[in-house]
Enzyme design. Structure first.
Site, PDB file in Angstrom:
ATOM      1  N   LEU A 158     -15.700  -5.412  -3.008  1.00 20.28           N
ATOM      2  CA  LEU A 158     -16.710  -4.315  -2.889  1.00 20.28           C
ATOM      3  C   LEU A 158     -18.097  -4.959  -2.889  1.00 20.28           C
ATOM      4  CD1 LEU A 158     -15.278  -1.290  -4.998  1.00 20.28           C
ATOM      5  CD2 LEU A 158     -15.020  -1.779  -2.470  1.00 20.28           C
ATOM      6  N   HIS A 196     -10.304  -3.400   6.450  1.00 22.74           N
ATOM      7  CA  HIS A 196     -11.109  -2.405   6.204  1.00 22.74           C
ATOM      8  C   HIS A 196      -9.996  -0.903   6.633  1.00 22.74           C
ATOM      9  CE1 HIS A 196     -14.318   0.249   6.372  1.00 22.74           C
ATOM     10  NE2 HIS A 196     -14.183   0.956   7.194  1.00 22.74           N
ATOM     11  N   GLU A 243      -2.312  -1.316   5.982  1.00 23.72           N
ATOM     12  CA  GLU A 243      -3.112  -2.712   5.655  1.00 23.72           C
ATOM     13  C   GLU A 243      -2.090  -3.432   5.185  1.00 23.72           C
ATOM     14  OE1 GLU A 243      -6.203  -1.606   2.894  1.00 23.72           O
ATOM     15  OE2 GLU A 243      -6.161   0.291   3.404  1.00 23.72           O
TER      16      GLU A 243
HETATM   17  C1  GRF Z   1      -8.294  -0.959   0.516  1.00 28.21           C
HETATM   18  O1  GRF Z   1      -7.971   0.266   1.068  1.00 28.21           O
HETATM   19  C2  GRF Z   1      -9.123  -1.972   1.262  1.00 28.21           C
HETATM   20  O2  GRF Z   1      -8.773  -1.562   2.702  1.00 28.21           O
HETATM   21  C3  GRF Z   1     -10.307  -1.407   0.648  1.00 28.21           C
HETATM   22  O3  GRF Z   1     -10.156  -1.261  -0.567  1.00 28.21           O
HETATM   23  C4  GRF Z   1      -8.575  -1.137  -0.775  1.00 28.21           C
HETATM   24  C5  GRF Z   1      -8.174  -2.052  -1.663  1.00 28.21           C
HETATM   25  O4  GRF Z   1      -6.947  -1.747  -2.183  1.00 28.21           O
HETATM   26  N1  GRF Z   1     -11.575  -2.168   1.269  1.00 28.21           N
HETATM   27  P1  GRF Z   1      -6.183  -2.755  -2.897  1.00 28.21           P
HETATM   28  O5  GRF Z   1      -7.188  -3.203  -4.262  1.00 28.21           O
HETATM   29  O6  GRF Z   1      -5.911  -3.929  -2.323  1.00 28.21           O
HETATM   30  O7  GRF Z   1      -4.963  -2.106  -3.468  1.00 28.21           O
END
Ligand code: GRF
Length: 200
Positions: free
Chosen positions: A85, A104, A174
């Site tokens: 972040l 993203h 993702e």
């Molecule tokens: C995911 O949705 C990613 O795309 C976003 O933050 C979330 C992280 O999820 N930027 P995780 O920590 O991989 O479970």
């Protein structure tokens, strides 16, 4: 290929990378980097006995200069931002130019930029009454979410009732496209031709 995964939260993308059968023999997670020492993703890294680096200015955390040194020592070929972040300093991005990718949770170039992370993204998508969303893997440049797009996948969200429902559907995607992009990078199948990223 050696990779470093940057995390700030739950770590499900880190887990997807580690679990990926396609990546198992060719891609090694050599480092997990986080700005939050108590995030669940770090627990995953600990359980798997992966090298852990805490980045930032708090006690016991290291600087980006030290991190560059350590990642070079580990011969890291690719840096994967998976739910990280914090904005990464320009110096670090320039050092690893073309070797940093980010996942993203929306279809860029829409629903990106400062403040667009986690549930904020899905709320914006929901409020816009968008009928599709999806995930994007892109190269990281010096600003949020503006680097060249490597790969994307859509999901139908025409029937959802909440941002959380969108998040759930997008997360599945993702977990597919991030390992896919890493695999293609490791095989040297990602190239840039003019303005476009080509995957062979
Ligand atoms: C995911 O949705 C990613 O795309 C976003 O933050 C979330 C992280 O999820 N930027 P995780 O920590 O991989 O479970």
């Amino acid at each position: 290929m050696n990779i470093a995964v940057f995390v700030s939260g739950r770590g499900s993308n880190l887990q997807a990378i580690v679990n990926s059968r396609e990546l198992q023999n060719s891609v090694h997670v050599k480092a997990v980097v986080s700005d939050k020492s108590d995030c669940p993703a770090f627990k995953i890294a600990n359980t798997l006995s992966l090298n852990i680096f805490k980045i930032g200015s708090k006690d016991g955390f290291i600087s980006y200069d030290d991190l560059i040194f350590s990642l070079e020592e580990l011969k890291i070929d690719l840096i994967v931002l998976a739910g990280f972040l914090k904005l990464i300093p320009v110096k670090f991005i320039r050092h690893f130019k073309g070797k940093i990718i980010n996942i993203h949770p929306a279809l860029l170039p829409s629903f990106g930029g400062a403040g667009m992370y986690g549930i904020n993204v899905h709320r914006a998508v929901f409020e816009a009454s968008a009928k599709v969303s999806g995930a994007t893997v892109h190269f990281v440049d010096e600003t949020y979410d503006t680097g060249k797009i490597i790969t994307q996948r859509c999901v139908d969200i025409s029937d959802v009732n909440s941002p959380e429902e969108i998040a759930e559907r997008v997360l599945q995607v993702e977990h597919q496209i991030l390992p896919y992009a890493i695999q293609k990078f490791s095989e040297g199948k990602i190239s840039i031709a003019g303005n476009r990223v080509i995957i062979k």
